[in-house]
Design a protein around this motif. Structure first.
Motif, short mmCIF file in Angstrom:
data_model
loop_
_atom_site.label_atom_id
_atom_site.label_comp_id
_atom_site.label_asym_id
_atom_site.label_seq_id
_atom_site.Cartn_x
_atom_site.Cartn_y
_atom_site.Cartn_z
N ASP A 1 0.85 -1.20 0.00
CA ASP A 1 0.00 0.00 0.00
C ASP A 1 0.88 1.24 0.00
O ASP A 1 1.95 1.26 0.63
CB ASP A 1 -0.88 0.04 1.25
CG ASP A 1 -1.93 -1.05 1.29
OD1 ASP A 1 -2.13 -1.72 0.26
OD2 ASP A 1 -2.55 -1.21 2.35
N CYS A 2 0.42 2.30 -0.68
CA CYS A 2 1.19 3.53 -0.73
C CYS A 2 0.32 4.66 -1.29
O CYS A 2 -0.75 4.39 -1.86
CB CYS A 2 2.43 3.35 -1.60
SG CYS A 2 2.08 2.91 -3.32
N PRO A 3 0.77 5.90 -1.17
CA PRO A 3 -0.02 7.00 -1.72
C PRO A 3 0.18 7.21 -3.22
O PRO A 3 -0.69 7.74 -3.89
CB PRO A 3 0.48 8.22 -0.93
CG PRO A 3 1.86 7.86 -0.52
CD PRO A 3 1.86 6.37 -0.32
N ASP A 4 1.34 6.81 -3.77
CA ASP A 4 1.67 7.06 -5.18
C ASP A 4 2.34 5.81 -5.78
O ASP A 4 3.57 5.69 -5.74
CB ASP A 4 2.60 8.28 -5.28
CG ASP A 4 2.89 8.69 -6.71
OD1 ASP A 4 2.67 7.89 -7.64
OD2 ASP A 4 3.37 9.83 -6.89
N PRO A 5 1.55 4.88 -6.31
CA PRO A 5 2.11 3.62 -6.80
C PRO A 5 3.19 3.78 -7.86
O PRO A 5 4.21 3.07 -7.83
CB PRO A 5 0.90 2.87 -7.36
CG PRO A 5 -0.26 3.46 -6.67
CD PRO A 5 0.09 4.90 -6.43
N GLU A 6 3.01 4.68 -8.79
CA GLU A 6 4.00 4.82 -9.87
C GLU A 6 5.34 5.31 -9.32
O GLU A 6 6.40 4.83 -9.71
CB GLU A 6 3.48 5.77 -10.95
CG GLU A 6 4.38 5.79 -12.16
CD GLU A 6 3.76 6.51 -13.35
OE1 GLU A 6 4.41 6.53 -14.40
OE2 GLU A 6 2.63 7.03 -13.23
N ARG A 7 5.30 6.25 -8.38
CA ARG A 7 6.54 6.76 -7.79
C ARG A 7 7.26 5.66 -7.02
O ARG A 7 8.47 5.48 -7.15
CB ARG A 7 6.26 7.94 -6.87
CG ARG A 7 7.51 8.47 -6.21
CD ARG A 7 7.24 9.78 -5.47
NE ARG A 7 8.47 10.26 -4.89
CZ ARG A 7 8.66 10.45 -3.59
NH1 ARG A 7 7.69 10.23 -2.74
NH2 ARG A 7 9.81 10.89 -3.14
N LEU A 8 6.52 4.89 -6.20
CA LEU A 8 7.16 3.85 -5.40
C LEU A 8 7.66 2.71 -6.29
O LEU A 8 8.74 2.17 -6.06
CB LEU A 8 6.20 3.34 -4.33
CG LEU A 8 6.84 2.63 -3.16
CD1 LEU A 8 7.93 3.48 -2.50
CD2 LEU A 8 5.80 2.22 -2.15
N ALA A 9 6.92 2.36 -7.31
CA ALA A 9 7.39 1.35 -8.27
C ALA A 9 8.65 1.83 -8.96
O ALA A 9 9.58 1.04 -9.19
CB ALA A 9 6.30 1.02 -9.28
N GLY A 10 8.71 3.11 -9.29
CA GLY A 10 9.91 3.67 -9.90
C GLY A 10 11.13 3.55 -9.00
O GLY A 10 12.23 3.24 -9.45
N PHE A 11 10.91 3.78 -7.70
CA PHE A 11 11.99 3.65 -6.73
C PHE A 11 12.51 2.21 -6.71
O PHE A 11 13.70 1.97 -6.89
CB PHE A 11 11.49 4.07 -5.34
CG PHE A 11 12.47 3.78 -4.24
CD1 PHE A 11 13.53 4.63 -4.00
CD2 PHE A 11 12.32 2.65 -3.44
CE1 PHE A 11 14.44 4.36 -2.98
CE2 PHE A 11 13.22 2.37 -2.42
CZ PHE A 11 14.28 3.24 -2.19
N TYR A 12 11.62 1.23 -6.49
CA TYR A 12 12.06 -0.16 -6.42
C TYR A 12 12.51 -0.69 -7.78
O TYR A 12 13.42 -1.53 -7.85
CB TYR A 12 10.98 -1.05 -5.81
CG TYR A 12 10.91 -0.89 -4.31
CD1 TYR A 12 11.92 -1.39 -3.50
CD2 TYR A 12 9.86 -0.21 -3.71
CE1 TYR A 12 11.89 -1.23 -2.13
CE2 TYR A 12 9.82 -0.03 -2.33
CZ TYR A 12 10.84 -0.55 -1.55
OH TYR A 12 10.81 -0.38 -0.18
N GLY A 13 11.93 -0.19 -8.86
CA GLY A 13 12.41 -0.57 -10.19
C GLY A 13 13.86 -0.16 -10.38
O GLY A 13 14.66 -0.91 -10.93
N ALA A 14 14.21 1.03 -9.89
CA ALA A 14 15.59 1.51 -10.00
C ALA A 14 16.52 0.72 -9.08
O ALA A 14 17.64 0.37 -9.46
CB ALA A 14 15.66 3.00 -9.68
N VAL A 15 16.06 0.40 -7.87
CA VAL A 15 16.89 -0.38 -6.93
C VAL A 15 17.20 -1.76 -7.51
O VAL A 15 18.33 -2.25 -7.44
CB VAL A 15 16.17 -0.53 -5.56
CG1 VAL A 15 16.87 -1.57 -4.69
CG2 VAL A 15 16.10 0.81 -4.84
N LEU A 16 16.19 -2.41 -8.11
CA LEU A 16 16.34 -3.78 -8.60
C LEU A 16 16.65 -3.89 -10.09
O LEU A 16 16.90 -4.98 -10.58
CB LEU A 16 15.05 -4.57 -8.30
CG LEU A 16 14.69 -4.68 -6.82
CD1 LEU A 16 13.27 -5.19 -6.66
CD2 LEU A 16 15.69 -5.55 -6.09
#
Length: 118
Positions: free
Chosen positions: A12-27
């Motif tokens: 769960d999060c307030p901004d799925p695209e932003r958080l996916a972008g963060f983990y997409g960059a990490v992984l």
């Protein structure tokens, strides 16, 4: 015989695209997003999903007033290098660090996650 395959974690999060972008960059996994939902998926099928929650309240680490509920452990070769990389992407180093073979961070939405060696 397994009933299913490739279980995913939904965060769960307030901004799925932003958080996916963060983990997409990490992984280094590609991001797919649509309104209210996003995911990152490895080429071998593992996926992490993110769903928008109205009135989202971030977990509080290490307290339990707003429990962490779940967290990701991500393996790295070097904690110092991993730390610099996730900080550059928007993570925050958590104030409480209970171990020596891992470090606790908060992602841009406030979820705890760990970088681990071992």
């Amino acid at each position: 015989m397994a009933i299913g395959r490739y279980p995913s974690v939904v965060i769960d999060c307030p901004d799925p695209e932003r958080l996916a972008g963060f983990y997409g960059a990490v992984l280094d996994w590609p991001v797919q997003a649509e309104p209210g939902w996003a995911e990152v998926r490895a080429d071998y099928g593992q996926v992490i999903c993110f769903q928008q929650v109205e009135e989202y309240r971030a977990p509080q680490w290490p307290g339990q007033e707003q429990p962490q509920q779940s967290h990701l452990d991500i393996m790295v070769d070097d904690l110092d290098e991993g730390e610099q990389a996730v900080l550059a992407l928007g993570a925050t180093l958590a104030g409480h660090q209970p171990g020596e073979t891992f470090r606790v961070f908060l992602d841009p939405a406030g979820h705890p996650f760990c970088l681990c060696v071992g």
